[in-house]
Write a protein that holds these residues in place. Structure first.
Motif, PDB file in Angstrom:
ATOM      1  N   ARG A   1     -59.130  73.762  30.005  1.00 14.54           N
ATOM      2  CA  ARG A   1     -58.099  73.334  28.883  1.00 14.54           C
ATOM      3  C   ARG A   1     -56.837  73.065  29.965  1.00 14.54           C
ATOM      4  N   TYR A   2     -56.549  73.775  30.836  1.00 18.16           N
ATOM      5  CA  TYR A   2     -55.346  73.786  31.555  1.00 18.16           C
ATOM      6  C   TYR A   2     -55.326  72.267  32.314  1.00 18.16           C
ATOM      7  N   VAL A   3     -56.728  71.950  33.010  1.00 13.66           N
ATOM      8  CA  VAL A   3     -56.751  71.021  33.941  1.00 13.66           C
ATOM      9  C   VAL A   3     -56.589  69.644  33.030  1.00 13.66           C
ATOM     10  N   TYR A   4     -57.215  69.634  31.833  1.00  8.37           N
ATOM     11  CA  TYR A   4     -57.154  68.582  31.103  1.00  8.37           C
ATOM     12  C   TYR A   4     -55.736  68.307  30.156  1.00  8.37           C
ATOM     13  N   ALA A   5     -55.149  69.214  30.562  1.00  8.09           N
ATOM     14  CA  ALA A   5     -53.648  69.060  29.877  1.00  8.09           C
ATOM     15  C   ALA A   5     -52.947  68.500  30.839  1.00  8.09           C
ATOM     16  N   GLN A   6     -53.323  68.171  31.813  1.00  8.23           N
ATOM     17  CA  GLN A   6     -52.694  67.504  32.874  1.00  8.23           C
ATOM     18  C   GLN A   6     -52.824  66.025  33.057  1.00  8.23           C
ATOM     19  N   LYS A   7     -51.955  65.215  33.937  1.00  6.12           N
ATOM     20  CA  LYS A   7     -52.320  63.780  33.831  1.00  6.12           C
ATOM     21  C   LYS A   7     -53.827  63.454  34.557  1.00  6.12           C
ATOM     22  N   PRO A   8     -54.337  62.340  34.081  1.00  3.69           N
ATOM     23  CA  PRO A   8     -55.766  62.053  34.491  1.00  3.69           C
ATOM     24  C   PRO A   8     -56.149  62.228  35.793  1.00  3.69           C
ATOM     25  N   GLU A   9     -54.988  61.731  36.688  1.00  3.41           N
ATOM     26  CA  GLU A   9     -55.044  61.670  38.168  1.00  3.41           C
ATOM     27  C   GLU A   9     -55.587  63.020  38.603  1.00  3.41           C
ATOM     28  N   LEU A  10     -55.350  64.021  37.973  1.00  2.58           N
ATOM     29  CA  LEU A  10     -55.639  65.364  38.226  1.00  2.58           C
ATOM     30  C   LEU A  10     -57.204  65.782  37.997  1.00  2.58           C
ATOM     31  N   TRP A  11     -58.144  64.975  37.241  1.00  2.00           N
ATOM     32  CA  TRP A  11     -59.123  65.360  36.931  1.00  2.00           C
ATOM     33  C   TRP A  11     -60.253  64.126  36.631  1.00  2.00           C
ATOM     34  N   THR A  12     -59.852  63.131  36.742  1.00  2.00           N
ATOM     35  CA  THR A  12     -60.824  61.892  36.632  1.00  2.00           C
ATOM     36  C   THR A  12     -62.029  62.046  37.835  1.00  2.00           C
ATOM     37  N   ARG A  13     -61.894  62.506  39.039  1.00  2.00           N
ATOM     38  CA  ARG A  13     -62.793  62.350  39.916  1.00  2.00           C
ATOM     39  C   ARG A  13     -63.213  63.822  40.085  1.00  2.00           C
ATOM     40  N   GLY A  14     -62.918  64.791  39.107  1.00  2.00           N
ATOM     41  CA  GLY A  14     -63.608  66.104  38.979  1.00  2.00           C
ATOM     42  C   GLY A  14     -62.485  66.993  39.863  1.00  2.00           C
ATOM     43  N   SER A  15     -62.664  68.175  39.674  1.00  2.00           N
ATOM     44  CA  SER A  15     -61.766  69.107  40.394  1.00  2.00           C
ATOM     45  C   SER A  15     -62.666  70.559  41.137  1.00  2.00           C
ATOM     46  N   LEU A  16     -62.133  71.089  41.838  1.00  2.00           N
ATOM     47  CA  LEU A  16     -62.811  72.002  42.597  1.00  2.00           C
ATOM     48  C   LEU A  16     -61.878  73.329  42.422  1.00  2.00           C
ATOM     49  N   LEU A  17     -62.541  74.372  41.967  1.00  2.00           N
ATOM     50  CA  LEU A  17     -61.933  75.592  41.733  1.00  2.00           C
ATOM     51  C   LEU A  17     -62.511  76.752  42.753  1.00  2.00           C
ATOM     52  N   LEU A  18     -61.378  77.253  43.326  1.00  2.00           N
ATOM     53  CA  LEU A  18     -61.702  78.376  44.299  1.00  2.00           C
ATOM     54  C   LEU A  18     -61.009  79.554  43.957  1.00  2.00           C
ATOM     55  N   GLU A  19     -61.905  80.652  43.724  1.00  2.00           N
ATOM     56  CA  GLU A  19     -61.192  81.855  43.219  1.00  2.00           C
ATOM     57  C   GLU A  19     -61.457  82.792  44.415  1.00  2.00           C
ATOM     58  N   VAL A  20     -60.237  83.070  44.853  1.00  2.79           N
ATOM     59  CA  VAL A  20     -60.144  84.152  46.223  1.00  2.79           C
ATOM     60  C   VAL A  20     -59.533  85.349  45.794  1.00  2.79           C
ATOM     61  N   THR A  21     -60.347  86.256  46.263  1.00  5.50           N
ATOM     62  CA  THR A  21     -60.113  87.786  46.202  1.00  5.50           C
ATOM     63  C   THR A  21     -59.795  88.403  47.600  1.00  5.50           C
ATOM     64  N   GLU A  22     -59.398  89.477  47.804  1.00  3.89           N
ATOM     65  CA  GLU A  22     -59.248  90.299  49.051  1.00  3.89           C
ATOM     66  C   GLU A  22     -60.653  90.136  49.758  1.00  3.89           C
ATOM     67  N   ASP A  23     -61.610  90.130  49.044  1.00  2.00           N
ATOM     68  CA  ASP A  23     -63.026  90.268  49.643  1.00  2.00           C
ATOM     69  C   ASP A  23     -63.862  89.093  49.666  1.00  2.00           C
ATOM     70  N   ASP A  24     -63.767  88.179  48.874  1.00  2.00           N
ATOM     71  CA  ASP A  24     -64.380  87.002  48.799  1.00  2.00           C
ATOM     72  C   ASP A  24     -63.939  85.918  48.270  1.00  2.00           C
ATOM     73  N   VAL A  25     -64.419  84.477  48.181  1.00  2.00           N
ATOM     74  CA  VAL A  25     -64.235  83.259  47.616  1.00  2.00           C
ATOM     75  C   VAL A  25     -65.480  82.831  46.761  1.00  2.00           C
ATOM     76  N   THR A  26     -65.207  82.196  45.402  1.00  2.00           N
ATOM     77  CA  THR A  26     -66.319  81.805  44.848  1.00  2.00           C
ATOM     78  C   THR A  26     -65.705  80.324  44.459  1.00  2.00           C
ATOM     79  N   ALA A  27     -66.715  79.303  44.438  1.00  2.00           N
ATOM     80  CA  ALA A  27     -66.384  78.059  44.292  1.00  2.00           C
ATOM     81  C   ALA A  27     -67.192  77.479  43.240  1.00  2.00           C
ATOM     82  N   SER A  28     -66.429  76.671  42.252  1.00  2.00           N
ATOM     83  CA  SER A  28     -66.765  76.207  41.038  1.00  2.00           C
ATOM     84  C   SER A  28     -66.361  74.654  41.173  1.00  2.00           C
ATOM     85  N   ARG A  29     -67.275  73.891  40.607  1.00  2.00           N
ATOM     86  CA  ARG A  29     -66.717  72.229  40.490  1.00  2.00           C
ATOM     87  C   ARG A  29     -66.951  71.783  38.968  1.00  2.00           C
ATOM     88  N   MET A  30     -65.836  71.418  38.530  1.00  2.00           N
ATOM     89  CA  MET A  30     -65.740  70.657  37.271  1.00  2.00           C
ATOM     90  C   MET A  30     -65.796  69.156  37.323  1.00  2.00           C
TER      91      MET A  30
END
Length: 416
Positions: free
Chosen positions: A164-193
């Motif tokens: 919902r947050y990404v698609y509330a932004q301008k199309p230039e931020l989501w037309t080719r997909g978005s990469l989400l990196l969740e970074v904690t003190e111990d690890d990083v998890t990646a997801s692609r939308m």
């Protein structure tokens, strides 16, 4: 008469910390509230303190302060207590976990500047790391104790908040997909939308790419992060990259940042991404616009649509009961149908993204024998978990000519 100002509110609730945001009409965006005056920090402890011999409760930072300067009782593990239904004895009174969570919400929502949060909030969307039935039930029960009505309370998982947050932004931020990196003190998890536009409506899917451990040493951390990002991006470009969580730091990301910048020139880092998304969901529903033109395949989204073929003024029509991509915690329908010359209901299930259809028949055994179009059926459809819908039908008859028998039928459909 002056109109009372109400807020669309996002509330991120976790076992350790929480944070709040409100929707700003002026800025057309979700604005995180600071945990205390003069601070930019939004997170506050998910903790509660009750002053001894009084009815005063304090939450978050205030709870931490008063437990050191006042006599009273501190309460931790609020979410666990509310989800499990456990109780705690405080000042001679036994409180349920839901009652304690309600006091936490009450004290935390004072940040809005009101003691009556139910009147000040048009919609509140609560999100967290682990959203499931127990979480949703605990939140609903706690907020209802404060006077919130069911339609004011929304529940959403992290991935839907991100969507919902990404698609509330301008199309230039989501037309080719978005990469989400969740970074904690111990690890990083990646997801692609990614959005698939082959068919209409467009289909948006979140895909987990993997997880990698991150050492504490700065140079080793940078190296591990870089290797993981290089593997996940694979030379592909994205419209945007979002770094969520508190584990990322520019001071150590010497090698990592250039790699990220090769995949996207739009890189954002912050700790309130899901909070903002929750607030935007609350605003959308407050405006009566909860429907979405896309189908989002999230962790808590419906995997199929449920409908009934009907007629409207003699013309064929489709009555949609559940829509693929809907948040399962918000999905549900109540309506009335007039039967023709049949004594059953025929549902159509359409799965996504393949669009396959199948029909499911629900017999209304024992339905009184009446002429065609002389029987009203009250229909209720609710989700019981991620993939199952409970259907409840009631014979409402047809006025004085054909009194209701109030006979009921139940069925559970699997939406796969």
């Amino acid at each position: 008469m002056n109109k009372v100002r109400t807020y669309a509110v996002g509330f991120e609730l976790n076992s350790d910390t929480s944070q709040i945001s409100i929707y700003s009409e002026k800025e057309k965006d979700a604005i995180p509230l600071p945990s205390k005056t003069g601070s930019t920090e939004g997170r506050f402890p998910t903790a509660l303190f009750k002053r001894a011999g009084s009815d005063e409760w304090f939450a978050g930072i205030e709870a931490g302060y008063y437990e050191h300067v006042e006599k009273g009782t501190s309460v931790r593990h609020l979410l666990t207590k509310a989800e499990s239904g456990s109780t705690q004895l405080i000042d001679g009174k036994r409180y349920t976990g839901q009652e304690l969570l309600a006091e936490y919400f009450r004290a935390a929502l004072r940040m809005l500047g009101t003691e009556d949060a139910a009147s000040a909030v048009s919609r509140i969307c609560v999100t967290g790391r682990t959203v499931h039935e127990a979480f949703a039930d605990a939140v609903h029960q706690a907020l209802s104790l404060l006077g919130f009505k069911p339609e004011q309370i929304l529940i959403a998982a992290y991935d839907e908040c991100f969507y919902r947050y990404v698609y509330a932004q301008k199309p230039e931020l989501w037309t080719r997909g978005s990469l989400l990196l969740e970074v904690t003190e111990d690890d990083v998890t990646a997801s692609r939308m990614t959005e698939y536009r082959v068919r209409k409506p467009a289909y948006v899917k979140m895909e987990e790419l993997g997880q990698a451990a991150l050492p504490r040493d700065a140079s080793d951390r940078d190296r591990a992060f870089s290797e993981a990002v290089r593997e996940w991006t694979g030379g592909k470009s994205f419209s945007s990259i979002f770094l969520s969580g508190r584990g990322f730091g520019r001071e150590w990301a010497k090698e990592s940042l250039p790699i990220l910048m090769k995949s996207s020139s739009k890189i954002f880092a912050g700790d309130n991404l899901y909070l903002k998304g929750a607030c935007l969901i609350a605003e959308k529903f407050a405006e009566g616009n909860g429907a979405d033109e896309r189908i989002f395949d999230g962790s808590e989204s419906l995997k199929a649509s449920l409908s009934i073929d009907a007629s409207d003024k003699g013309k064929p029509a489709v009555l949609t009961l559940l829509k693929a991509g809907e948040n399962r915690f918000l999905a549900g329908t109540e309506c009335e149908l007039i039967l023709g010359d049949v004594s059953f209901l025929l549902f159509v299930l359409t799965s996504y993204p393949d669009g396959k259809r199948r029909t499911v028949r629900m017999d209304l055994d024992g339905l009184p024998n009446r002429p065609p179009r002389a029987t009203r059926i009250g229909l209720s459809v609710k989700m019981t978990d991620r993939t199952h819908a409970a259907i409840h039908a009631t014979d409402l008859g047809f006025g004085d000519l054909y009194p209701a028998s109030m006979k009921e039928w139940h069925s559970v459909l699997e939406l796969v």
